[in-house]
Scaffold this motif. Structure first.
Motif, mmCIF file in Angstrom:
data_model
loop_
_atom_site.group_PDB
_atom_site.id
_atom_site.type_symbol
_atom_site.label_atom_id
_atom_site.label_comp_id
_atom_site.label_asym_id
_atom_site.label_seq_id
_atom_site.Cartn_x
_atom_site.Cartn_y
_atom_site.Cartn_z
ATOM 1 N N PRO A 178 -46.834 -16.538 74.261
ATOM 2 C CA PRO A 178 -46.050 -16.138 73.083
ATOM 3 C C PRO A 178 -46.470 -16.957 71.868
ATOM 4 O O PRO A 178 -46.325 -18.184 71.854
ATOM 5 C CB PRO A 178 -44.606 -16.430 73.499
ATOM 6 N N ALA A 179 -46.964 -16.293 70.852
ATOM 7 C CA ALA A 179 -47.578 -16.990 69.720
ATOM 8 C C ALA A 179 -46.604 -17.924 69.004
ATOM 9 O O ALA A 179 -46.923 -19.102 68.761
ATOM 10 C CB ALA A 179 -48.152 -15.966 68.733
ATOM 11 N N GLU A 180 -45.422 -17.421 68.664
ATOM 12 C CA GLU A 180 -44.497 -18.245 67.874
ATOM 13 C C GLU A 180 -44.074 -19.491 68.637
ATOM 14 O O GLU A 180 -44.034 -20.592 68.089
ATOM 15 C CB GLU A 180 -43.279 -17.411 67.471
ATOM 16 N N LEU A 181 -43.728 -19.337 69.907
ATOM 17 C CA LEU A 181 -43.285 -20.487 70.700
ATOM 18 C C LEU A 181 -44.417 -21.484 70.878
ATOM 19 O O LEU A 181 -44.204 -22.699 70.772
ATOM 20 C CB LEU A 181 -42.773 -20.009 72.058
ATOM 21 N N TYR A 182 -45.608 -21.002 71.143
ATOM 22 C CA TYR A 182 -46.750 -21.893 71.341
ATOM 23 C C TYR A 182 -47.029 -22.682 70.060
ATOM 24 O O TYR A 182 -47.290 -23.892 70.108
ATOM 25 C CB TYR A 182 -47.976 -21.090 71.757
ATOM 26 N N MET A 183 -46.996 -22.019 68.919
ATOM 27 C CA MET A 183 -47.233 -22.719 67.649
ATOM 28 C C MET A 183 -46.129 -23.730 67.366
ATOM 29 O O MET A 183 -46.386 -24.813 66.831
ATOM 30 C CB MET A 183 -47.341 -21.704 66.510
ATOM 31 N N GLU A 184 -44.913 -23.384 67.744
ATOM 32 C CA GLU A 184 -43.784 -24.293 67.510
ATOM 33 C C GLU A 184 -43.887 -25.553 68.376
ATOM 34 O O GLU A 184 -43.654 -26.670 67.903
ATOM 35 C CB GLU A 184 -42.473 -23.573 67.820
ATOM 36 N N LEU A 185 -44.270 -25.382 69.650
ATOM 37 C CA LEU A 185 -44.268 -26.500 70.581
ATOM 38 C C LEU A 185 -45.588 -27.260 70.610
ATOM 39 O O LEU A 185 -45.611 -28.466 70.836
ATOM 40 C CB LEU A 185 -43.945 -26.000 71.997
ATOM 41 N N GLY A 186 -46.696 -26.554 70.418
ATOM 42 C CA GLY A 186 -48.000 -27.156 70.610
ATOM 43 C C GLY A 186 -48.384 -27.133 72.082
ATOM 44 O O GLY A 186 -47.542 -26.946 72.963
ATOM 45 N N SER A 187 -49.643 -27.343 72.358
ATOM 46 C CA SER A 187 -50.163 -27.194 73.714
ATOM 47 C C SER A 187 -49.484 -28.113 74.716
ATOM 48 O O SER A 187 -49.066 -27.678 75.796
ATOM 49 C CB SER A 187 -51.673 -27.474 73.715
ATOM 50 N N GLU A 188 -49.353 -29.391 74.375
ATOM 51 C CA GLU A 188 -48.829 -30.357 75.329
ATOM 52 C C GLU A 188 -47.394 -30.061 75.723
ATOM 53 O O GLU A 188 -47.039 -30.062 76.912
ATOM 54 C CB GLU A 188 -48.948 -31.771 74.747
ATOM 55 N N GLU A 189 -46.530 -29.783 74.742
ATOM 56 C CA GLU A 189 -45.130 -29.513 75.050
ATOM 57 C C GLU A 189 -44.970 -28.148 75.722
ATOM 58 O O GLU A 189 -44.147 -27.982 76.627
ATOM 59 C CB GLU A 189 -44.291 -29.570 73.767
#
Length: 512
Positions: A178-189
């Motif tokens: 999911p693009a929005e969630l991934y951008m919000e959290l970043g790879s590590e989180e």
């Protein structure tokens, strides 16, 4: 622009016929008595290793990681149990005439586990993020991808920088985030609690121990009967076998010589031909192996039929090609130099071989079942024709670091390649077009690798045939066999192993 529509493409090769019976697993690991199915539908699977980097499928492309990703996420296309490319997120796809542009049409009814809809923007973001991530394992098979666009919510267009006819096979391996969630959290989180759209949702992980998923009751496809699945890391093959017999595991990959141990144990075995080729890699740039005649002598010295029957108990098929019979790129009827000890001895004499020792490096555990026994048998074949062999065993991690690191191998090394995409492009690129297994750096083989990407169908197989013949003549690499994949299982559910060796569990059914 002229286009060819491909709705549910299948490889132009016959799939090797393998009798794979429906088998039964039990949820013993979750509380049932030994040999009995638990009242719940929980599974514990003993896996050889765990994801190498992270639970972010944009970064990690390990085979162990795919066990998680194929259940937690969806991909544009998927492979069925026999390795045929089938629709998943995408319902159809097409290419332009030179295979440099691919257009995929998506379903409009898929949601991620957090309830947000999956659209073409998520697909475009995922692939674009791979391109922007320097340490992504997936860059290794996306070198031809130039850009991705999403002209509307259900259309994705891939622009490639060169012709690439097997592009749909690549899309079977890349999980969509999911693009929005991934951008919000970043790879590590994001990797700490990944969110996909697959048949299972993430529960927990304990590095070095296990990874736990549970059923996604809101899955857009068929909802699985499995309640939870635990991937438990069990590196030792004896521990995996004993785990299934005792009931602490429900299914596990075992070695060919362990199959007979299941007789009378209350557990069963199931086997099918794998998608891998076990081979001898060769540093052909120095020492005796720089001489083509000595490399061909090695090829002639090895009795593949006996290796399979006597060492592997018949649980493999001899194979002169670097792809398995059920992988796209295999050429029916193509055979390499025959087992001929006299020819090997003659070639050694012509080359003036002086008895200089040749190292044979191999792993004593890990990816190749019975690797020590296989290496010792090969060493015996070579010694029998007059080649001095130095056997060098080490753990799998050390061997992998040597093969795929920055050092040159000393001579011959036992290796294997099983393409998760079920297409031969990945192994031949690594072995004949500049990859870590390509010591020869032959312009001829590199050109052939490029040519097979520009055509499809029978024309593409013809290029694979020429590549195989080129290797037969020069012995840059020496294929040995394609192994069976053998599993130990207990009673309770019906499950069909996949040809790629990955565990996709959405279609498991229970007999209780």
């Amino acid at each position: 622009m002229s286009r060819r529509l491909i709705r549910t493409p299948r490889r132009g090769l016959a799939i090797a016929t393998v009798a794979v019976s429906s088998i039964v697993l039990a949820g013993c690991a979750s509380g049932g008595a030994e040999g009995e199915a638990s009242p719940d539908h929980d599974l514990t699977i003993g896996v050889v290793t765990e994801p190498e980097k992270t639970l972010d499928g944009i970064v990690d492309g390990s085979l162990a990681g795919y066990n998680i990703y194929y259940n937690l996420f969806d991909q544009l296309t998927t492979l069925d149990a026999d390795g045929n490319i089938m629709p998943s997120i995408a319902t159809e796809w097409s290419a332009n005439d030179d295979f440099t542009e691919w257009t995929f049409t998506l379903r409009d009814d898929i949601e991620f586990h957090d309830g947000t809809p999956l659209t073409s923007e998520d697909v475009a973001f995922t692939y674009t993020e791979v391109l922007a991530t320097p340490d992504s394992d997936n860059l290794g098979y996306m070198g031809m991808l130039e850009s991705v666009s999403a002209p509307d919510a259900t259309t994705v267009v891939f622009e490639l920088n060169s012709s690439f006819s097997p592009w749909p096979s690549i899309t079977t391996a890349q999980s969509i985030v999911p693009a929005e969630l991934y951008m919000e959290l970043g790879s590590e989180e994001f990797a700490e609690a990944p969110v996909g759209s697959g048949a299972f949702t993430f529960v927990s992980r304990s590095r070095g121990v296990d990874y736990v998923l549970e059923r996604n009751d809101d899955y857009w496809g068929d909802v699985t009967e499995v309640d939870t699945v635990t991937f438990q890391t069990v590196a030792d093959e004896e521990a995996r076998l004993n785990g299934v017999i005792s009931g602490s595991l429900d299914v596990a990959l075992i070695s060919p010589n362990q199959v007979s141990s299941l007789e009378g144990s209350g557990a069963d075995s199931v086997s099918r031909a794998s998608n891998g080729a076990t081979f001898l890699g060769i540093n052909s740039t120095s020492g005796p192996l720089a001489d083509e005649k000595i490399r061909l002598a090695v090829w002639h010295a090895i009795n593949r039929d006996e290796l399979v029957s006597a060492v592997l108990d018949g649980r493999a098929v001899p194979n002169d090609q670097i792809v398995a019979p059920n992988v796209t790129g295999y050429v029916d009827g193509s055979e390499g130099p025959a087992y001929d000890p006299a020819a090997a001895e003659a070639l050694l004499a012509e080359a003036g071989y002086d008895g200089t020792a040749i190292a044979l490096e191999y792993a004593t555990d890990g990816r190749i079942p019975m690797s020590s026994e296989v290496a010792q048998a090969i060493g015996g074949y070579l010694e029998a024709v007059g080649i001095t062999v130095e056997l060098v065993g080490m753990d799998q991690a050390s061997l992998s670091n040597r093969i795929y690191g920055t050092v040159d191998m000393d001579g011959i090394f036992l290796n294997t390649w099983a393409p998760s995409t079920m297409d031969g492009d990945m192994p031949i690129t690594n072995m004949f077009a500049g990859g870590q297994n390509d010591y020869a750096q032959s312009p001829t083989t590199a050109t052939l690798v490029e040519e097979q990407r520009m055509v499809d169908g029978a024309d593409r197989i013809a290029v694979f045939d020429e590549l195989a013949s080129t290797n037969y003549a020069a012995a840059y690499l020496i294929p040995l066999y394609t192994p069976d994949a053998d599993y130990a299982v207990t009673a309770g559910i019906d499950w069909t192993p996949r040809v790629d060796g990955e565990f996709m569990l959405a279609d498991v059914t229970f007999s209780d």
